[in-house]
Design a protein around this motif. Structure first.
Motif, mmCIF file in Angstrom:
data_model
loop_
_atom_site.group_PDB
_atom_site.id
_atom_site.type_symbol
_atom_site.label_atom_id
_atom_site.label_comp_id
_atom_site.label_asym_id
_atom_site.label_seq_id
_atom_site.Cartn_x
_atom_site.Cartn_y
_atom_site.Cartn_z
ATOM 1 N N PRO A 156 3.108 -1.997 -8.311
ATOM 2 C CA PRO A 156 1.833 -2.678 -8.558
ATOM 3 C C PRO A 156 1.114 -3.116 -7.274
ATOM 4 C CG PRO A 156 3.699 -3.974 -9.387
ATOM 5 C CD PRO A 156 4.233 -2.634 -8.990
ATOM 6 N N ILE A 157 1.881 -3.487 -6.241
ATOM 7 C CA ILE A 157 1.219 -3.969 -5.020
ATOM 8 C C ILE A 157 0.494 -2.822 -4.321
ATOM 9 C CG2 ILE A 157 1.606 -4.942 -2.722
ATOM 10 C CD1 ILE A 157 3.870 -6.591 -3.954
ATOM 11 N N ARG A 188 -6.308 0.997 -5.092
ATOM 12 C CA ARG A 188 -7.469 0.810 -5.962
ATOM 13 C C ARG A 188 -8.571 0.052 -5.214
ATOM 14 N NH1 ARG A 188 -10.523 2.412 -9.773
ATOM 15 N NH2 ARG A 188 -11.386 0.851 -11.178
ATOM 16 N N ALA A 189 -8.177 -1.053 -4.582
ATOM 17 C CA ALA A 189 -9.166 -1.879 -3.872
ATOM 18 C C ALA A 189 -9.832 -1.070 -2.759
ATOM 19 C CB ALA A 189 -8.493 -3.118 -3.282
ATOM 20 N N THR A 191 0.381 3.586 -10.768
ATOM 21 C CA THR A 191 1.783 3.169 -10.812
ATOM 22 C C THR A 191 2.688 4.229 -11.442
ATOM 23 O OG1 THR A 191 1.237 1.882 -12.760
ATOM 24 C CG2 THR A 191 1.542 0.661 -10.706
ATOM 25 N N GLU A 204 -5.232 1.309 -11.778
ATOM 26 C CA GLU A 204 -3.912 0.879 -11.315
ATOM 27 C C GLU A 204 -2.785 1.420 -12.198
ATOM 28 O OE1 GLU A 204 -3.598 -3.271 -10.068
ATOM 29 O OE2 GLU A 204 -5.705 -3.168 -9.471
ATOM 30 N N ALA A 233 -2.524 -1.723 -6.262
ATOM 31 C CA ALA A 233 -3.667 -2.634 -6.098
ATOM 32 C C ALA A 233 -4.378 -2.362 -4.773
ATOM 33 C CB ALA A 233 -3.196 -4.082 -6.166
ATOM 34 N N HIS A 234 -3.595 -2.140 -3.716
ATOM 35 C CA HIS A 234 -4.218 -1.848 -2.419
ATOM 36 C C HIS A 234 -5.015 -0.541 -2.461
ATOM 37 C CE1 HIS A 234 -2.752 -5.134 -0.078
ATOM 38 N NE2 HIS A 234 -1.474 -4.845 -0.249
#
Ligand code: JCF
Length: 680
Positions: free
Chosen positions: A562-563, A569-570, A555, A551, A566-567
Motif C-alpha cells: 500500500p505504501i 499513484r500520487a 497493489t 491503488e 500510494a507513492h
C-alpha cells in the motif's frame, strides 16, 4: 628546577595520564576513547621523551609494562610458551627494512639465501587466544594478557563453534598449545549492533572490541549468543608430537587437527612477493567477511626462525604490515543539512581535514537527527571519524573528555536551508523532509542527477558538477529540459570544451532509446527502485495504463504494498509530473513496446533465482543482471535455500562458500555466457 624541565615533567605526566585513561577505556570497559592511531602516537611520543630523559622515567609509567593486564575476575593462567606479539611496518620502506634485516642476519649466520620465503596471511582485527589440548581434548583457553599470563576464558571459548573441543586424528599429542585470533565477522557485528540498538543496549564501536568484549563475559551464555569465529595461526608448547619444520606445515597440521585457518594464506618470496600479496589483499579487503588491519609475514622455515630469534616481546622473523588507519581524531567545525532527492535532510559534519583510510576527509555523514542525539555530537567536539573502503566517512563517537565548554548542539532547521520551504518530520520517522518538492533547487538537482544516472537513463557526462551549473543557471528545471540543451549552451558552461559538449549532446540523443523499466526508475518515484520499476513495467501493458492505475490495481503487482502504491499513484496524479512525462515522450524518449518479461513462462530462465558474486570479465554485474532478467530469471543479492544458481567471477567471496555449503549449482563466467544468447 629549571622551567624547561618543569615543562617536560608536565608533558610526561600529561601523556601518561592520557594513556592510562585510554588503557582503562580499552582494556577494562572494552570501549576505547580514541582511535588506535592516536593511542600509538601518544605511546610513541612518551617513549621518545623518556628515552631522551631517562632519569624522568617513573616506575608506574605506562611504558614500563609490556602489554596490559586488566584487573580481572577471571582466573589467571600462565602460557606454557609466551605469546609473542608482532612488530609493525607502517610503510613499504619499513617492510623493506625488515626484509633487509632478516637477510643480513641470516647472512651473518652463514646461511645463504637470495630471497627469503615468507608465509603471508591477513592480520585479523580481533582478540588473540591460546588454547591447550591435553591428549587431544580442550583443557584450557586463555586471552593473550601480557603475553606471559592471560585470563582463563575456557568457558567462553567452548561456545564458539569453530573451536574444536577435541582434536581430529587417531593419536593426539600429549599436550598441545595453539594460538589463534577470535573475531566477529562483519555481518554478525552489524546484525548484533542493530539488535543492541533496538533493545536499547550499547552498540560496539568496532568488531575487534565486540570480539574482545564477548570473550570477557562472565556468563558464557552471553558469549554463546555472540557471532564469533576464529582462525588459528601458530603453535606454542608441543609434547608428544614432532613440531613441523615450517610455518606452512604448521598451518597444514592445524588444519588436519580440525582447526580453522585463514583461507587467504600464501607462500610469498622476498620483499616484492610480500608487497604483491599486500596489494592483492588490500583490494580484496572490503569483500572479506571479516575486518583486517594489515597482513602478517612470517619467515617460512622454522630453522631460519630459530636463527633469527626474538627480541623481548616480538619475533624477529615476523612482522605486521599495517594498512593506513581507518579511524582518526578530528574536530567538528560545523554541522550542516544537505537536501536529497526526496527532500530528506541529512546532517553532515564539516570537519577539520584529516587523513584517514588513505585520503583526506573533510565531511562525514551523521545520518539523521536521532543519530546526532544518540551520539550526542556537538559543534566543536573532537570525534573519531571512520572511513572504510569506499563508503562515506562517518562519525563513530565523540571524545567527551575533549569537549570544549562552548560546544554547541544543533537543532533541526524549521525551514529548508536551500529553498526555505517547511521542514516536516513525520511521527515516528527518523527522516525530516523539505516539502518544497521540485520547487527546491536541491531536490531538482538530485532528481536530474538520478534521471541521468547509469541505472536510469544512463546519460554519460551528466554528473554533479554539470547539473549544479544547469540548475543554478536555470537552464534545466526538470529532466525533460535536458533534451532541449544545445551544444552552444553547453559550451558556455565552466569546464566545458567543444568536445565535451558534443559528447553530451550525443549521449542525450542516445539515451532516448531506452526500456520502460529504466524510464520508470529514472522518474525517481519515491520507493520505486530498480526492482519495483521492473515489476510495474511487467505488470502493465503500457505507460498509459500504469499512469491511470488506481491503488488497488497497483497493489496486485508483486512486491508492491500500500505504501509504494500510494507513492506511485500520487506521482502520476501530479499535474507537473504528467507534463514532464509528456515532454519527455515528445522529445523522442521511447522503448520497445514488447518488454521481454520474466512473467512469460517460456522465457528460458523463468522462475530461476540467480545470485551474482565476484567480478566478471566480459560484462559488468549490472549488465549480467539485466540480461538474466531479460531471460526471465530473478536476480537477488544474497544466497539462500531458494537460490537456484550462483554465478561466481573473480574473487567471489563468501557467497560462493555459502552456495557450496547449501549445495547450490554454481556457474563460472563461461557457463553464464553460453546461456546468454547474443543480443539479450
Ligand atoms: O591475525 C592476526 N591477528 C595474527 C596475529 C596472525 C598471526 O599470524 C600472528 C599474530 C600475532 C602473533 N602471529 C603472531 C606470531
Amino acid at each position: 628546577m629549571s622551567s624547561s624541565s618543569a615543562a617536560i615533567r608536565n608533558k610526561l605526566e600529561r601523556l601518561r595520564e592520557s594513556i592510562r585513561r585510554y588503557d582503562y577505556a580499552y582494556y577494562v570497559l572494552d570501549d576505547p576513547d580514541v582511535p588506535d592511531a592516536e593511542y600509538d602516537r601518544a605511546l610513541r611520543e612518551l617513549q621518545a621523551l623518556e628515552e631522551q630523559y631517562p632519569d624522568l622515567v617513573a616506575p608506574d609509567s605506562p611504558t614500563q609494562r609490556v602489554g596490559i593486564r586488566p584487573e580481572t575476575e577471571f582466573r589467571e593462567v600462565r602460557h606454557l610458551v609466551p605469546m609473542l606479539s608482532l612488530d609493525n611496518a607502517f610503510s613499504d620502506t619499513e617492510l623493506s627494512d625488515f626484509d633487509r634485516r632478516v637477510r643480513d642476519k641470516l647472512q651473518r649466520a652463514g646461511v645463504v639465501t637470495e630471497e627469503v620465503e615468507y608465509v603471508a596471511e591477513p592480520k585479523l582485527d580481533g582478540a588473540a587466544v591460546s588454547l591447550i589440548y591435553e591428549k587431544g581434548v580442550l583443557a584450557c583457553g586463555a586471552t593473550r594478557g601480557d603475553g606471559r599470563q592471560g585470563e582463563d576464558i575456557t568457558h567462553n571459548l567452548r561456545t564458539i563453534a569453530a573451536v574444536p573441543l577435541r582434536l581430529r586424528g587417531r593419536t593426539p599429542p600429549v599436550r598441545l598449545e595453539v594460538r589463534g585470533e577470535v573475531f566477529m565477522p562483519k555481518a554478525g557485528f552489524e546484525e548484533y549492533n542493530r539488535g543492541a540498538l533496538k533493545r536499547g543496549d550499547k552498540a560496539f564501536v568496532n568488531p575487534r572490541n565486540a570480539a574482545a568484549g564477548s570473550l570477557r563475559q562472565l556468563d558464557a551464555r552471553l558469549t554463546a549468543r555472540r557471532p564469533l569465529d576464529v582462525f588459528f595461526y601458530g603453535l606454542g608448547f608441543c609434547e608428544g608430537m614432532s613440531v613441523p619444520k615450517s610455518q606452512r606445515e604448521i598451518l597444514g597440521l592445524l588444519y588436519e587437527l580440525g582447526f580453522k585457518t585463514c583461507p587467504e594464506w600464501k607462500v610469498t618470496v622476498g620483499f616484492l612477493g610480500c608487497l604483491a600479496y599486500y596489494d592483492n589483499i588490500r583490494v580484496k579487503r572490503e569483500k572479506l567477511p571479516y575486518e583486517i588491519d594489515g597482513v602478517v609475514y612470517k619467515v617460512n622455515s622454522g630453522h631460519l626462525q630459530d636463527i633469527l630469534g626474538s627480541v623481548s616481546r616480538a619475533p624477529r622473523w615476523a612482522i605486521a604490515h599495517k594498512f593506513p588507519a581507518q579511524e582518526e581524531l578530528t574536530v567538528i567545525r560545523n554541522i550542516e543539512f544537505q537536501v536529497g532527492r526526496t527532500g530528506a535532510l541529512t546532517p553532515v559534519a564539516r570537519l577539520a581535514p584529516v587523513f584517514v583510510g588513505g585520503v583526506t576527509v573533510s565531511n562525514a555523514t551523521l545520518h539523521n537527527m536521532d543519530e546526532i542525539t544518540r551520539k550526542d555530537v556537538r559543534i566543536g567536539d573532537t570525534v573519531i571519524v571512520r572511513r572504510a573502503g569506499d563508503v562515506i566517512p562517518e562519525v563513530v563517537k565523540v571524545v567527551v573528555a575533549r569537549r570544549p565548554p562552548r560546544a554547541r548542539r544543533v537543532r533541526l532547521p524549521k525551514a529548508c536551508p536551500v529553498c526555505g520551504s517547511d521542514v516536516i518530520r513525520a511521527e515516528a520517522e527518523a527522516v525530516a523532509r523539505c516539502v518544497g518538492g521540485l520547487y527546491c533547487a536541491a531536490q531538482r538537482k538530485e532528481a536530474i542527477l538520478h534521471f541521468a544516472s547509469r541505472k536510469a537513463m544512463d546519460i554519460e557526462g551528466v554528473g554533479k558538477k554539470l547539473v549544479d551549473q544547469l540548475v543554478e543557471q536555470d537552464l534545466v528545471k526538470n529532466p525533460a529540459d535536458l533534451y532541449e540543451l544545445t551544444q552552444s549552451q553547453l559550451e558556455g558552461l565552466e569546464r566545458m570544451g567543444e568536445k565535451s559538449a558534443v559528447n553530451i549532446v550525443s549521449a542525450l540523443e542516445n539515451s532516448k532509446e531506452t526500456t520502460l523499466p529504466r524510464f520508470l526508475y529514472a522518474l525517481g518515484i519515491r520507493e520505486v527502485g530498480e526492482a519495483t520499476a521492473l515489476a510495474l513495467a511487467e505488470h502493465f501493458a503500457s505507460l498509459d495504463e500504469l499512469m491511470s492505475a488506481g491503488e488497488d490495481d497497483l497493489t496486485t503487482v508483486p512486491d508492491v504494498g500500500p505504501i509504494v502504491a500510494a507513492h506511485v499513484r500520487a506521482f502520476f496524479q501530479e499535474r507537473h509530473n504528467q507534463d514532464v512525462i509528456m515532454e519527455l515522450l515528445n522529445h523522442g524518449v521511447h522503448w520497445p513496446r514488447e518488454q521481454p518479461t520474466s512473467a512469460s513462462a517460456n522465457a528460458i530462465l523463468a522462475g530461476k533465482t540467480f545470485v551474482l558474486t565476484g567480478a566478471l570479465e566480459s560484462l559488468t554485474r549490472d549488465e549480467a543482471k539485466e540480461r538474466l532478467i531479460a531471460l526471465g530469471a530473478k536476480v537477488t543479492g544474497s544466497v539462500s535455500k531458494s537460490t537456484d544458481v550462483v554465478v561466481a567471477g573473480e574473487n567471489p567471496g563468501s557467497k560462493l562458500d555459502k552456495a557450496r555449503e547449501l549445495g547450490i549449482e554454481t556457474w563460472d563466467e563461461a557457463r553464464l555466457l553460453s546461456t546468454l544468447p547474443r543480443g539479450t
